[in-house]
Design a protein around this motif. Structure first.
Motif, PDB file in Angstrom:
ATOM      1  N   TYR A 142       0.796  -1.227   0.000  1.00  0.00           N
ATOM      2  CA  TYR A 142       0.000   0.000   0.000  1.00  0.00           C
ATOM      3  C   TYR A 142       0.833   1.283   0.000  1.00  0.00           C
ATOM      4  O   TYR A 142       0.289   2.377  -0.128  1.00  0.00           O
ATOM      5  CB  TYR A 142      -0.938   0.017   1.212  1.00  0.00           C
ATOM      6  CG  TYR A 142      -1.901  -1.143   1.221  1.00  0.00           C
ATOM      7  CD1 TYR A 142      -2.961  -1.205   0.309  1.00  0.00           C
ATOM      8  CD2 TYR A 142      -1.758  -2.187   2.129  1.00  0.00           C
ATOM      9  CE1 TYR A 142      -3.843  -2.273   0.315  1.00  0.00           C
ATOM     10  CE2 TYR A 142      -2.640  -3.259   2.139  1.00  0.00           C
ATOM     11  CZ  TYR A 142      -3.674  -3.294   1.240  1.00  0.00           C
ATOM     12  OH  TYR A 142      -4.550  -4.355   1.242  1.00  0.00           O
ATOM     13  N   GLY A 143       2.138   1.156   0.172  1.00  0.00           N
ATOM     14  CA  GLY A 143       3.005   2.316   0.027  1.00  0.00           C
ATOM     15  C   GLY A 143       3.089   3.247   1.208  1.00  0.00           C
ATOM     16  O   GLY A 143       3.443   4.417   1.050  1.00  0.00           O
ATOM     17  N   PHE A 144       2.773   2.789   2.412  1.00  0.00           N
ATOM     18  CA  PHE A 144       2.961   3.632   3.591  1.00  0.00           C
ATOM     19  C   PHE A 144       3.450   2.777   4.755  1.00  0.00           C
ATOM     20  O   PHE A 144       3.312   1.553   4.752  1.00  0.00           O
ATOM     21  CB  PHE A 144       1.670   4.375   3.972  1.00  0.00           C
ATOM     22  CG  PHE A 144       0.596   3.501   4.563  1.00  0.00           C
ATOM     23  CD1 PHE A 144       0.489   3.316   5.938  1.00  0.00           C
ATOM     24  CD2 PHE A 144      -0.333   2.856   3.752  1.00  0.00           C
ATOM     25  CE1 PHE A 144      -0.497   2.506   6.482  1.00  0.00           C
ATOM     26  CE2 PHE A 144      -1.330   2.060   4.284  1.00  0.00           C
ATOM     27  CZ  PHE A 144      -1.407   1.880   5.657  1.00  0.00           C
ATOM     28  N   ASP A 145       4.032   3.447   5.733  1.00  0.00           N
ATOM     29  CA  ASP A 145       4.548   2.768   6.917  1.00  0.00           C
ATOM     30  C   ASP A 145       3.566   2.882   8.072  1.00  0.00           C
ATOM     31  O   ASP A 145       2.976   3.944   8.293  1.00  0.00           O
ATOM     32  CB  ASP A 145       5.877   3.392   7.362  1.00  0.00           C
ATOM     33  CG  ASP A 145       7.022   3.049   6.430  1.00  0.00           C
ATOM     34  OD1 ASP A 145       7.271   1.843   6.231  1.00  0.00           O
ATOM     35  OD2 ASP A 145       7.661   3.985   5.909  1.00  0.00           O
ATOM     36  N   ILE A 146       3.396   1.805   8.798  1.00  0.00           N
ATOM     37  CA  ILE A 146       2.661   1.862  10.053  1.00  0.00           C
ATOM     38  C   ILE A 146       3.492   2.692  11.035  1.00  0.00           C
ATOM     39  O   ILE A 146       4.722   2.640  11.031  1.00  0.00           O
ATOM     40  CB  ILE A 146       2.418   0.451  10.612  1.00  0.00           C
ATOM     41  CG1 ILE A 146       1.603  -0.382   9.617  1.00  0.00           C
ATOM     42  CG2 ILE A 146       1.709   0.508  11.963  1.00  0.00           C
ATOM     43  CD1 ILE A 146       1.451  -1.845  10.021  1.00  0.00           C
ATOM     44  N   ASN A 147       2.826   3.485  11.866  1.00  0.00           N
ATOM     45  CA  ASN A 147       3.502   4.313  12.851  1.00  0.00           C
ATOM     46  C   ASN A 147       4.519   3.498  13.645  1.00  0.00           C
ATOM     47  O   ASN A 147       4.235   2.397  14.110  1.00  0.00           O
ATOM     48  CB  ASN A 147       2.455   4.914  13.785  1.00  0.00           C
ATOM     49  CG  ASN A 147       3.044   5.856  14.815  1.00  0.00           C
ATOM     50  OD1 ASN A 147       3.695   5.411  15.746  1.00  0.00           O
ATOM     51  ND2 ASN A 147       2.795   7.133  14.649  1.00  0.00           N
ATOM     52  N   ASP A 148       5.737   4.050  13.794  1.00  0.00           N
ATOM     53  CA  ASP A 148       6.812   3.333  14.485  1.00  0.00           C
ATOM     54  C   ASP A 148       6.428   2.939  15.910  1.00  0.00           C
ATOM     55  O   ASP A 148       6.803   1.863  16.390  1.00  0.00           O
ATOM     56  CB  ASP A 148       8.078   4.201  14.543  1.00  0.00           C
ATOM     57  CG  ASP A 148       8.816   4.242  13.209  1.00  0.00           C
ATOM     58  OD1 ASP A 148       8.537   3.379  12.351  1.00  0.00           O
ATOM     59  OD2 ASP A 148       9.663   5.136  13.025  1.00  0.00           O
TER      60      ASP A 148
END
Length: 242
Positions: A142-148
Motif C-alpha cells: 500500500y506504500g505507507f509505513d505503520i507508525n513506528d
C-alpha cells in the motif's frame, strides 16, 4: 452485510444460555488463581485475542446497557481505524484505567501477570517481529509505513503483579485456553453462526459484527494513507453504526 451477522450472535446467546455455556465459561474463569494488581493499566494497551464464546459473552453484557455499548463501540471504531497511525489503549479501558467490561473480561486479560518472565519475554519478541514483518507487507502493498510507535510498542513484563500461587508454566496457561476452545467447538458444531474459524482480537470481533471484513479493512487502509479524510470517515461510520 456484516461478516458476523447480528441474528447469528443473538442465536448464539440463546444457545449459550439454554445450554449453560456462559455458566461453564464463568466456572473456568473462577478456577483461575488471583493476584495482587496495582491497577496501573499499563497492560491494557492492545486488542487481546479472545475466543468466540468470550465475544458472545461480552456482546450479551453490552447489549443490556446501551450507553456503555455505544461508548465502547465508539472507542472500538477509533482503535481499529486509527491502529496504523497511532498507538491507542484498549478501547474497553476508561480514563481512570478501569476496565469497562471487567466482569466479562477475556481469559488473556485474566492471565496477564501470571506468566513466567522468560515465557512472556520470548512471546513479546515474537509479537514484535511479527509487527515488523507486517509493516513490511503494508509498505510493499500500500506504500505507507505503520507508525513506528505501533510497530515497536511493547507491553513490558509486570514486575509489580503478585500471583497468588506463583507464576504459571506454559502448559498450565494453555490448559485454560483449551477449555475455552471446547466451548467454542460446541457452538461451531451446531452451525448456528456462519463465520470462519480464525484467531481474532476483541476489536476485530466487534468490527466484524458491524461491517464486512473486507470493507472495514479497505476503509482502514484509506484513512491510514489520507489524513484529510480520516476523522470525517470515522465520524460518518459512527453515525451510521452507533
Amino acid at each position: 452485510m456484516t461478516s458476523i451477522k447480528k441474528n447469528d450472535i443473538l442465536n448464539c446467546i440463546d444457545y449459550c444460555k439454554k445450554n449453560r455455556l456462559f455458566d461453564r465459561l464463568n466456572s473456568i474463569y473462577a478456577t483461575l488463581p488471583s493476584g495482587n494488581c496495582t491497577g496501573c493499566g499499563n497492560c491494557c494497551m492492545e486488542s487481546v485475542g479472545i475466543n468466540l464464546i468470550e465475544f458472545i459473552n461480552i456482546f450479551e453484557h453490552l447489549k443490556s446497557n446501551d450507553k456503555l455499548r455505544k461508548k465502547c463501540l465508539s472507542k472500538v471504531l477509533d482503535y481499529y481505524f486509527l491502529e496504523f497511525v497511532q498507538k491507542s489503549a484498549c478501547p474497553f479501558k476508561d480514563e481512570n484505567n478501569r476496565c469497562l467490561i471487567y466482569e466479562v473480561r477475556p481469559l488473556n486479560c485474566r492471565l496477564f501477570g501470571h506468566w513466567k518472565k522468560d515465557d512472556y519475554n520470548k512471546n513479546l519478541e515474537n509479537v514484535t517481529q511479527r509487527n515488523i514483518e507486517y509493516n513490511k507487507v503494508i509498505k510493499s502493498k500500500y506504500g505507507f509505513d505503520i507508525n513506528d510507535e505501533v510497530v515497536n510498542y511493547k507491553i513490558k513484563y509486570c514486575e509489580d503483579f503478585v500471583p497468588q500461587n506463583g507464576h504459571m508454566d506454559k502448559s498450565t496457561r494453555l490448559s485454560f485456553a483449551d477449555e475455552l476452545m471446547i466451548l467454542d467447538s460446541n457452538i461451531y458444531s451446531k452451525g448456528i453462526i456462519d463465520i470462519e474459524f480464525k484467531d481474532r482480537g476483541v476489536v476485530e470481533y466487534f468490527i466484524d459484527s458491524m461491517l464486512n471484513e473486507d470493507t472495514a479493512y479497505n476503509i482502514k487502509i484509506r484513512v491510514s494513507k489520507d489524513e484529510s479524510v480520516r476523522q470525517t470517515a470515522i465520524n460518518r461510520l459512527k453515525k451510521i453504526l452507533l
